[in-house]
Design a protein around this motif. Structure first.
Motif, PDB file in Angstrom:
ATOM      1  N   LEU A   7      35.739  35.194  33.605  1.00 37.72           N
ATOM      2  CA  LEU A   7      34.956  34.272  34.335  1.00 37.72           C
ATOM      3  C   LEU A   7      33.874  33.705  33.512  1.00 37.72           C
ATOM      4  N   GLU A   9      31.165  31.598  34.804  1.00 41.06           N
ATOM      5  CA  GLU A   9      30.006  31.401  35.761  1.00 41.06           C
ATOM      6  C   GLU A   9      29.439  32.802  36.024  1.00 41.06           C
ATOM      7  N   VAL A  11      28.364  35.532  38.592  1.00 41.92           N
ATOM      8  CA  VAL A  11      29.208  36.073  39.805  1.00 41.92           C
ATOM      9  C   VAL A  11      28.317  36.196  41.005  1.00 41.92           C
ATOM     10  N   GLN A  12      28.430  35.582  42.161  1.00 44.59           N
ATOM     11  CA  GLN A  12      27.313  35.679  43.160  1.00 44.59           C
ATOM     12  C   GLN A  12      27.859  36.834  44.045  1.00 44.59           C
ATOM     13  N   ARG A 177      39.329  29.505  36.762  1.00 45.92           N
ATOM     14  CA  ARG A 177      38.986  27.993  37.121  1.00 45.92           C
ATOM     15  C   ARG A 177      38.493  28.220  38.910  1.00 45.92           C
ATOM     16  N   CYS A 178      38.363  29.372  39.387  1.00 46.17           N
ATOM     17  CA  CYS A 178      37.867  29.622  40.577  1.00 46.17           C
ATOM     18  C   CYS A 178      36.600  29.878  40.870  1.00 46.17           C
ATOM     19  N   ARG A 179      35.861  29.821  42.008  1.00 45.96           N
ATOM     20  CA  ARG A 179      34.872  30.124  42.157  1.00 45.96           C
ATOM     21  C   ARG A 179      34.763  31.561  42.996  1.00 45.96           C
ATOM     22  N   MET A 180      34.343  32.560  42.204  1.00 48.40           N
ATOM     23  CA  MET A 180      34.653  33.682  42.855  1.00 48.40           C
ATOM     24  C   MET A 180      33.313  34.432  43.509  1.00 48.40           C
ATOM     25  N   ARG A 181      33.333  34.906  44.537  1.00 52.11           N
ATOM     26  CA  ARG A 181      32.286  35.811  45.161  1.00 52.11           C
ATOM     27  C   ARG A 181      32.646  37.312  45.276  1.00 52.11           C
ATOM     28  N   TRP A 228      36.799  41.179  45.721  1.00 53.56           N
ATOM     29  CA  TRP A 228      36.568  39.576  45.338  1.00 53.56           C
ATOM     30  C   TRP A 228      37.156  38.631  46.374  1.00 53.56           C
ATOM     31  N   MET A 230      37.617  34.172  47.261  1.00 58.42           N
ATOM     32  CA  MET A 230      37.235  32.748  46.653  1.00 58.42           C
ATOM     33  C   MET A 230      36.641  32.144  47.851  1.00 58.42           C
TER      34      MET A 230
END
Length: 231
Positions: A7, A9, A11-12, A177-181, A228, A230
């Motif tokens: 990843l 970005e 991680v939130q 490529r995914c926005r992960m939380r 996790w 998305m």
């Protein structure tokens, strides 16, 4: 967690209740017995402990997990795997209404429209389903069906990775490529999840010379302190 070193970005982290509006149901669409516990067992346990209503759609009975095995026959797996799920939910402390749909394991893609019709959703529901690119045909078919049902019935749908979390799995490369939380799982719920995973004996035991379905590498990922989505 090693599974998400790709990843780029930050991680939130979030609390699971932030994903589910007050008064809304938690609906989880599980292609096979164990998917819901491996990937989101701690989240389900925390939401159930907070008083959220949980509905589990068990899409298949998981009877195709050991093709050609003389020990784990389809008939035995059909009888055993739902029992394993029930035990795992008890160990998690999750009180869920389980809807067994009994679609054919390994062939959900041929029944996507029927599955979408079978999902009886409310507009306040939050629906969790494996990622549409998780690298397993049943997971991906369930995602498409759940997304279609959620759009039609006005529910919110959140995808989560299962096999894609495991380094070396072909789907793992798609995660950056995914926005992960990340959902933090408290120590009490983490212990309950580890105990719940032990319920899936059919998937944890070797079959002769064949390795278990749930490999040690994958289990290390799923037993981690975070889960996790998305979202």
């Amino acid at each position: 967690m090693a599974a998400l070193t790709l990843l780029d970005e930050p991680v939130q982290d979030l609390h699971p209740e932030a994903l589910v509006p007050g008064g809304g149901r938690v609906v989880l669409v599980a292609p096979h017995p164990d998917d819901e516990v491996l990937a989101l067992g701690g989240t389900l346990a925390q939401l159930s402990a907070a008083g959220r209503e949980v509905v589990l759609y068990a899409v298949t009975d998981g009877d195709a997990s050991h093709p050609g095995s003389a020990t784990w026959t389809p008939a035995l797996l059909r009888a055993l795997r739902p029992v394993e799920t029930a035990q795992a939910l008890r160990r998690l402390g999750v009180s869920a209404r389980v809807e067994r749909l009994r679609f054919p394991d390994g062939a959900i893609v041929r029944h996507e429209e029927a599955l979408a019709r079978a999902l009886d959703l409310h507009d306040a529901d939050t629906v969790f389903v494996p990622w549409r690119h998780d690298g397993h045909a049943d997971h991906e078919a369930c995602a498409r069906a759940a997304l279609a049902a959620a759009r039609r019935q006005g529910a919110r749908c959140i995808e989560f990775p299962v096999w894609a979390l495991v380094p070396g799995h072909p789907a793992h490369a798609g995660l950056p490529r995914c926005r992960m939380r990340r959902i933090r799982v408290g120590p009490r719920f983490l212990r309950a999840k580890a105990w719940a995973i032990e319920s899936f004996r059919s998937q944890l035991m070797p079959d002769g010379d064949a390795a278990p379905v749930l490999t040690p590498q994958a289990l290390e990922v799923w037993r981690g302190a975070g889960e996790w989505v998305m979202a």
